[in-house]
Design a protein around this motif. Structure first.
Motif, PDB file in Angstrom:
ATOM      1  N   ALA A 242     -31.420 -20.735  -5.312  1.00 42.72           N
ATOM      2  CA  ALA A 242     -31.855 -20.396  -3.960  1.00 42.72           C
ATOM      3  C   ALA A 242     -30.819 -20.905  -2.964  1.00 42.72           C
ATOM      4  CB  ALA A 242     -33.213 -21.018  -3.675  1.00 42.72           C
ATOM      5  N   THR A 243     -30.951 -20.461  -1.736  1.00 45.36           N
ATOM      6  CA  THR A 243     -30.104 -20.903  -0.629  1.00 45.36           C
ATOM      7  C   THR A 243     -31.015 -21.223   0.544  1.00 45.36           C
ATOM      8  OG1 THR A 243     -28.331 -19.454  -1.385  1.00 45.36           O
ATOM      9  CG2 THR A 243     -28.161 -20.279   0.857  1.00 45.36           C
ATOM     10  N   THR A 244     -30.726 -22.312   1.236  1.00 47.59           N
ATOM     11  CA  THR A 244     -31.573 -22.699   2.362  1.00 47.59           C
ATOM     12  C   THR A 244     -31.382 -21.752   3.542  1.00 47.59           C
ATOM     13  OG1 THR A 244     -29.913 -24.278   3.141  1.00 47.59           O
ATOM     14  CG2 THR A 244     -31.673 -25.135   1.730  1.00 47.59           C
ATOM     15  N   ASN A 245     -32.470 -21.575   4.305  1.00 44.49           N
ATOM     16  CA  ASN A 245     -32.444 -20.718   5.488  1.00 44.49           C
ATOM     17  C   ASN A 245     -32.084 -21.551   6.725  1.00 44.49           C
ATOM     18  OD1 ASN A 245     -34.835 -22.061   6.239  1.00 44.49           O
ATOM     19  ND2 ASN A 245     -36.145 -20.438   5.435  1.00 44.49           N
ATOM     20  N   SER A 246     -32.247 -20.980   7.911  1.00 44.40           N
ATOM     21  CA  SER A 246     -31.845 -21.656   9.151  1.00 44.40           C
ATOM     22  C   SER A 246     -32.669 -22.913   9.434  1.00 44.40           C
ATOM     23  CB  SER A 246     -31.942 -20.690  10.333  1.00 44.40           C
ATOM     24  OG  SER A 246     -33.279 -20.263  10.509  1.00 44.40           O
ATOM     25  N   ASP A 247     -33.816 -23.050   8.787  1.00 46.08           N
ATOM     26  CA  ASP A 247     -34.639 -24.241   8.937  1.00 46.08           C
ATOM     27  C   ASP A 247     -34.384 -25.253   7.820  1.00 46.08           C
ATOM     28  OD1 ASP A 247     -36.603 -25.753  10.319  1.00 46.08           O
ATOM     29  OD2 ASP A 247     -38.150 -25.081   8.930  1.00 46.08           O
ATOM     30  N   GLY A 248     -33.377 -24.990   6.968  1.00 43.37           N
ATOM     31  CA  GLY A 248     -33.057 -25.894   5.871  1.00 43.37           C
ATOM     32  C   GLY A 248     -34.016 -25.805   4.701  1.00 43.37           C
ATOM     33  N   ARG A 249     -34.842 -24.761   4.686  1.00 44.31           N
ATOM     34  CA  ARG A 249     -35.844 -24.578   3.638  1.00 44.31           C
ATOM     35  C   ARG A 249     -35.528 -23.322   2.831  1.00 44.31           C
ATOM     36  NH1 ARG A 249     -40.394 -27.712   5.076  1.00 44.31           N
ATOM     37  NH2 ARG A 249     -40.254 -28.496   7.194  1.00 44.31           N
ATOM     38  N   CYS A 250     -36.159 -23.199   1.690  1.00 41.43           N
ATOM     39  CA  CYS A 250     -36.075 -21.969   0.915  1.00 41.43           C
ATOM     40  C   CYS A 250     -37.138 -21.007   1.444  1.00 41.43           C
ATOM     41  CB  CYS A 250     -36.299 -22.254  -0.572  1.00 41.43           C
ATOM     42  SG  CYS A 250     -35.043 -23.347  -1.260  1.00 41.43           S
ATOM     43  N   ASP A 251     -36.897 -19.725   1.323  1.00 38.90           N
ATOM     44  CA  ASP A 251     -37.823 -18.726   1.858  1.00 38.90           C
ATOM     45  C   ASP A 251     -39.147 -18.678   1.103  1.00 38.90           C
ATOM     46  OD1 ASP A 251     -36.136 -17.949   3.926  1.00 38.90           O
ATOM     47  OD2 ASP A 251     -35.129 -16.447   2.687  1.00 38.90           O
ATOM     48  N   GLU A 252     -39.159 -19.188  -0.101  1.00 31.65           N
ATOM     49  CA  GLU A 252     -40.392 -19.220  -0.894  1.00 31.65           C
ATOM     50  C   GLU A 252     -40.384 -20.467  -1.753  1.00 31.65           C
ATOM     51  OE1 GLU A 252     -39.108 -16.533  -4.724  1.00 31.65           O
ATOM     52  OE2 GLU A 252     -39.809 -15.486  -2.939  1.00 31.65           O
ATOM     53  N   PRO A 253     -41.535 -20.886  -2.266  1.00 31.54           N
ATOM     54  CA  PRO A 253     -41.568 -22.068  -3.142  1.00 31.54           C
ATOM     55  C   PRO A 253     -40.655 -21.892  -4.356  1.00 31.54           C
ATOM     56  CG  PRO A 253     -43.790 -21.435  -2.512  1.00 31.54           C
ATOM     57  CD  PRO A 253     -42.874 -20.335  -2.053  1.00 31.54           C
ATOM     58  N   LEU A 254     -40.101 -22.989  -4.824  1.00 31.51           N
ATOM     59  CA  LEU A 254     -39.251 -22.953  -6.011  1.00 31.51           C
ATOM     60  C   LEU A 254     -40.089 -22.742  -7.270  1.00 31.51           C
ATOM     61  CD1 LEU A 254     -36.880 -25.861  -4.995  1.00 31.51           C
ATOM     62  CD2 LEU A 254     -36.347 -23.415  -4.987  1.00 31.51           C
ATOM     63  N   LEU A 255     -41.281 -23.302  -7.279  1.00 28.05           N
ATOM     64  CA  LEU A 255     -42.255 -23.079  -8.349  1.00 28.05           C
ATOM     65  C   LEU A 255     -43.612 -22.929  -7.704  1.00 28.05           C
ATOM     66  CD1 LEU A 255     -41.376 -25.853 -10.989  1.00 28.05           C
ATOM     67  CD2 LEU A 255     -40.870 -23.408 -11.175  1.00 28.05           C
ATOM     68  N   GLN A 256     -44.459 -22.120  -8.318  1.00 25.53           N
ATOM     69  CA  GLN A 256     -45.839 -21.988  -7.857  1.00 25.53           C
ATOM     70  C   GLN A 256     -46.667 -21.286  -8.922  1.00 25.53           C
ATOM     71  OE1 GLN A 256     -46.175 -19.584  -4.329  1.00 25.53           O
ATOM     72  NE2 GLN A 256     -44.709 -18.082  -5.051  1.00 25.53           N
ATOM     73  N   GLY A 257     -47.966 -21.361  -8.774  1.00 26.92           N
ATOM     74  CA  GLY A 257     -48.863 -20.665  -9.695  1.00 26.92           C
ATOM     75  C   GLY A 257     -48.647 -21.073 -11.137  1.00 26.92           C
ATOM     76  N   GLU A 258     -48.567 -20.080 -12.004  1.00 23.89           N
ATOM     77  CA  GLU A 258     -48.395 -20.328 -13.440  1.00 23.89           C
ATOM     78  C   GLU A 258     -47.039 -20.955 -13.771  1.00 23.89           C
ATOM     79  OE1 GLU A 258     -50.834 -20.003 -15.719  1.00 23.89           O
ATOM     80  OE2 GLU A 258     -52.076 -19.497 -13.987  1.00 23.89           O
ATOM     81  N   GLY A 259     -46.060 -20.828 -12.885  1.00 23.96           N
ATOM     82  CA  GLY A 259     -44.750 -21.437 -13.107  1.00 23.96           C
ATOM     83  C   GLY A 259     -44.739 -22.934 -12.928  1.00 23.96           C
ATOM     84  N   MET A 260     -45.760 -23.463 -12.275  1.00 24.72           N
ATOM     85  CA  MET A 260     -45.868 -24.898 -12.033  1.00 24.72           C
ATOM     86  C   MET A 260     -46.419 -25.561 -13.279  1.00 24.72           C
ATOM     87  SD  MET A 260     -45.174 -26.711  -9.303  1.00 24.72           S
ATOM     88  CE  MET A 260     -45.940 -28.201  -8.720  1.00 24.72           C
ATOM     89  N   LYS A 261     -45.585 -26.330 -13.945  1.00 20.42           N
ATOM     90  CA  LYS A 261     -45.986 -27.002 -15.174  1.00 20.42           C
ATOM     91  C   LYS A 261     -45.594 -28.475 -15.101  1.00 20.42           C
ATOM     92  CE  LYS A 261     -45.270 -22.917 -18.128  1.00 20.42           C
ATOM     93  NZ  LYS A 261     -46.307 -22.187 -17.514  1.00 20.42           N
ATOM     94  N   ALA A 262     -46.361 -29.320 -15.757  1.00 23.12           N
ATOM     95  CA  ALA A 262     -46.001 -30.733 -15.847  1.00 23.12           C
ATOM     96  C   ALA A 262     -44.692 -30.847 -16.618  1.00 23.12           C
ATOM     97  CB  ALA A 262     -47.111 -31.516 -16.543  1.00 23.12           C
ATOM     98  N   GLY A 263     -43.851 -31.783 -16.210  1.00 20.78           N
ATOM     99  CA  GLY A 263     -42.587 -31.989 -16.907  1.00 20.78           C
ATOM    100  C   GLY A 263     -41.542 -32.597 -16.003  1.00 20.78           C
ATOM    101  N   VAL A 264     -40.326 -32.623 -16.530  1.00 21.38           N
ATOM    102  CA  VAL A 264     -39.183 -33.208 -15.831  1.00 21.38           C
ATOM    103  C   VAL A 264     -38.302 -32.070 -15.337  1.00 21.38           C
ATOM    104  CG1 VAL A 264     -37.178 -34.732 -16.042  1.00 21.38           C
ATOM    105  CG2 VAL A 264     -39.306 -35.291 -17.245  1.00 21.38           C
ATOM    106  N   TYR A 265     -37.817 -32.205 -14.101  1.00 16.58           N
ATOM    107  CA  TYR A 265     -37.017 -31.166 -13.447  1.00 16.58           C
ATOM    108  C   TYR A 265     -35.819 -31.792 -12.760  1.00 16.58           C
ATOM    109  CZ  TYR A 265     -41.115 -28.263 -14.168  1.00 16.58           C
ATOM    110  OH  TYR A 265     -42.150 -27.573 -14.738  1.00 16.58           O
ATOM    111  N   GLU A 266     -34.828 -30.964 -12.465  1.00 18.25           N
ATOM    112  CA  GLU A 266     -33.694 -31.365 -11.649  1.00 18.25           C
ATOM    113  C   GLU A 266     -33.480 -30.340 -10.558  1.00 18.25           C
ATOM    114  OE1 GLU A 266     -30.623 -33.797 -14.561  1.00 18.25           O
ATOM    115  OE2 GLU A 266     -30.014 -31.849 -13.787  1.00 18.25           O
ATOM    116  N   LEU A 267     -33.243 -30.842  -9.360  1.00 20.72           N
ATOM    117  CA  LEU A 267     -32.743 -30.025  -8.269  1.00 20.72           C
ATOM    118  C   LEU A 267     -31.290 -30.410  -8.060  1.00 20.72           C
ATOM    119  CD1 LEU A 267     -35.657 -30.144  -5.678  1.00 20.72           C
ATOM    120  CD2 LEU A 267     -34.681 -28.094  -6.731  1.00 20.72           C
ATOM    121  N   VAL A 268     -30.407 -29.426  -8.008  1.00 23.71           N
ATOM    122  CA  VAL A 268     -28.991 -29.661  -7.782  1.00 23.71           C
ATOM    123  C   VAL A 268     -28.618 -28.983  -6.472  1.00 23.71           C
ATOM    124  CG1 VAL A 268     -26.652 -29.393  -8.679  1.00 23.71           C
ATOM    125  CG2 VAL A 268     -28.564 -29.752 -10.268  1.00 23.71           C
ATOM    126  N   PHE A 269     -28.187 -29.782  -5.508  1.00 22.58           N
ATOM    127  CA  PHE A 269     -27.847 -29.302  -4.173  1.00 22.58           C
ATOM    128  C   PHE A 269     -26.328 -29.258  -3.999  1.00 22.58           C
ATOM    129  CE2 PHE A 269     -31.931 -31.405  -3.930  1.00 22.58           C
ATOM    130  CZ  PHE A 269     -32.689 -30.593  -3.104  1.00 22.58           C
TER     131      PHE A 269
END
Length: 117
Positions: A38-65
């Motif tokens: 994803a790429t941040t918008n003019s507010d420094g946010r992503c236009d949609e959640p990075l994970l949501q719904g069924e994609g949201m699972k317990a576990g370990v994640y990395e965000l690389v900026f």
């Protein structure tokens, strides 16, 4: 269901960081699996959640900026190699029904994060 979101704040310039490249990985053992870019918008946010719904699972994640590339685009003179280039945040999602907001507050020389909601 919960969701995962992020927000990038450029404290050098005192504003949200637009056009920061972000990669989200799931960590399974010793392996990283790219889930989303994803790429941040003019507010420094992503236009949609990075994970949501069924994609949201317990576990370990990395965000690389891509902080180094962002500051280079802003014309900030930095040493080679850059002191901060890619900022990697490894975190856990324990309860996928909750919201996890993982912001990055960054300059070319320092960063911080916290768990928001």
């Amino acid at each position: 269901m919960g969701k995962l979101s992020t927000h990038v704040l450029d404290t050098m310039h005192g504003k949200p960081a637009q056009n920061v490249g972000i990669k989200l990985y799931a960590i399974r053992g010793e392996t990283r699996h790219l889930l989303k870019e994803a790429t941040t918008n003019s507010d420094g946010r992503c236009d949609e959640p990075l994970l949501q719904g069924e994609g949201m699972k317990a576990g370990v994640y990395e965000l690389v900026f891509g902080a180094g590339d962002y500051f280079a685009q802003k014309g900030v003179k930095m040493p080679k190699p850059r002191f901060l280039d890619q900022v990697v945040l490894r975190f856990g999602i324990a309860d996928p029904t909750e919201n996890y907001h993982v912001p990055l507050v960054v300059t070319p020389w320092t960063y911080s994060t916290y768990r928001g909601s």
